[in-house]
Scaffold this active site. Sequence first.
Site, PDB file in Angstrom:
ATOM      1  N   CYS A   1       0.827  -1.203   0.000  1.00 28.52           N
ATOM      2  CA  CYS A   1       0.000   0.000   0.000  1.00 28.52           C
ATOM      3  C   CYS A   1       0.870   1.265   0.000  1.00 28.52           C
ATOM      4  O   CYS A   1       1.559   1.534  -0.969  1.00 28.52           O
ATOM      5  CB  CYS A   1      -0.987  -0.028   1.167  1.00 28.52           C
ATOM      6  SG  CYS A   1      -2.280   1.231   1.022  1.00 28.52           S
TER       7      CYS A   1
ATOM      8  N   HIS B   1      -3.912  -4.836  -0.202  1.00 29.33           N
ATOM      9  CA  HIS B   1      -3.503  -5.376   1.087  1.00 29.33           C
ATOM     10  C   HIS B   1      -3.604  -6.898   1.068  1.00 29.33           C
ATOM     11  O   HIS B   1      -4.684  -7.433   1.310  1.00 29.33           O
ATOM     12  CB  HIS B   1      -4.398  -4.823   2.193  1.00 29.33           C
ATOM     13  CG  HIS B   1      -4.148  -3.390   2.471  1.00 29.33           C
ATOM     14  ND1 HIS B   1      -3.150  -2.960   3.315  1.00 29.33           N
ATOM     15  CD2 HIS B   1      -4.730  -2.269   2.002  1.00 29.33           C
ATOM     16  CE1 HIS B   1      -3.136  -1.643   3.359  1.00 29.33           C
ATOM     17  NE2 HIS B   1      -4.089  -1.194   2.569  1.00 29.33           N
TER      18      HIS B   1
ATOM     19  N   GLU C   1      -2.673  -8.904   3.231  1.00 28.80           N
ATOM     20  CA  GLU C   1      -3.007  -9.366   4.583  1.00 28.80           C
ATOM     21  C   GLU C   1      -4.486  -9.228   4.899  1.00 28.80           C
ATOM     22  O   GLU C   1      -4.953  -9.729   5.917  1.00 28.80           O
ATOM     23  CB  GLU C   1      -2.146  -8.629   5.616  1.00 28.80           C
ATOM     24  CG  GLU C   1      -2.556  -7.200   5.957  1.00 28.80           C
ATOM     25  CD  GLU C   1      -2.173  -6.148   4.904  1.00 28.80           C
ATOM     26  OE1 GLU C   1      -1.705  -6.527   3.816  1.00 28.80           O
ATOM     27  OE2 GLU C   1      -2.359  -4.951   5.178  1.00 28.80           O
TER      28      GLU C   1
END
Lengths: 251, 192
Positions: B76, B174, B176
């Site tokens: 990001c 992202h 994650e």
Amino acid sequence: MLKRRIIPCLDIRDGRTVKGINFVSIRDAGDPVELAKIYAEQGADELVFLDITATIEKRKTLADLVERIALEINIPFTVGGGIHTLDDVSVLLGAGADKITINSAAVRDPGLIGGIARNFGSQCVVVAIDTKYHQNDWIVFIDGGRTPTRLRTLDWAKRAADLGAGEILLTSMNNDGTKSGFAIDITGDVSRHLGIPVIASGGAGTMEHFRDVFYSTGCSAALAASIFHYGEISIPDLKNYLKNNNIAVRI
Amino acid sequence: MIAIIKYNAGNIRSVLNSLRRLGYDGLITDDRSEILAAEKVIFPGVGEAGTAMKYLKDRELDRLIISLKQPVLGICLGQQLLCRHSEEGDTDCLGIFDSRVCMFPLVDTVPHMGWNNFLSVRGPLFKDVSPDDDVYYVHSYYAEVCSSTTAVCDYILPFSAAMQKDNFFSTQFHPEKSAGTGEKILLNFLKL
């Protein structure tokens, strides 16, 4: 193509999931962390956790629960309820929340929106608005829907966006708990006039209701609680239905 | 050990949680020797480019990051800081990728928030990932497509969803927070 999002909302009281029917009667629907994991596995795009008692009882954060959730799930989640200060925000984001949502506190102190946006980024500020069609206009209510304000919903939503909100979570109190469909008119109005994403909330009862709000308004996401918690609609079924109706969703 | 660079940007804890779910451990650190000794380095971040770069410069982490030889993954804001320049705060960045970071034109909802698929993917991060797979984005600034671009996403315009140059990898999305697809991409990085 950017997908429309489906967001189960878990209302939390005393560490358990509840859903207020028209903000009055409350039933228990399980452990938030377990539910969250199930929703993530089923294809929920995000989750929202709201401590529905927090504002009234002035209870502080859900930091412990947030930490447990953050360890377990691999999709973004938002936490709200009882957030009044930058410190509250800092604790929740530090515990692993991706976004926080503020409602009454933002109305009472609009500067809080900008404060959070400057310190943590607009992307994490979801301004929740409870709206009710009242004396021929959509009016903002606060304190869990108990207190009317003099704010017109569209005006407040625009102002919140200007102040730095990253997203608006718009709940129609007239529709919430009725299972009669989302409030298409005000959701459409707010989505059309704002440059930030709008989450439609309140009134989901059938898969058609989701289709209708995505067809008829520019909302980015639709949120619901009880229909998911009680298994009336499963997320995979809903998403397949929407996809078959040419609505872009993540399968 | 996987080092996660600690600086004044959000989202760092999520990356550590994600590594742990995948069976890896990570260390959130701004210690030079720990970062240098790590097998892999993750450079995450959500926040404002100008403030983040200032923080890195004040601690001389900027020079440390560009000197790293092990695989580095910027996520990001991390990807944006690895570019040459960002319009956000008119900020000179780390210059690994020869790309400019610009604000999305306000012709559609900004930020670009939510799940989006790819126009194209290539390279080791995207092993077993299809362009039809969706990943999660939240950003108002994007890195222009350049020679280092390894994945392209289309929102308002085509932009760099992921980049790679030598040992430097990055994603605008992202991983994650991107459910199974994100985990696949993170594992591809962790197994490099």
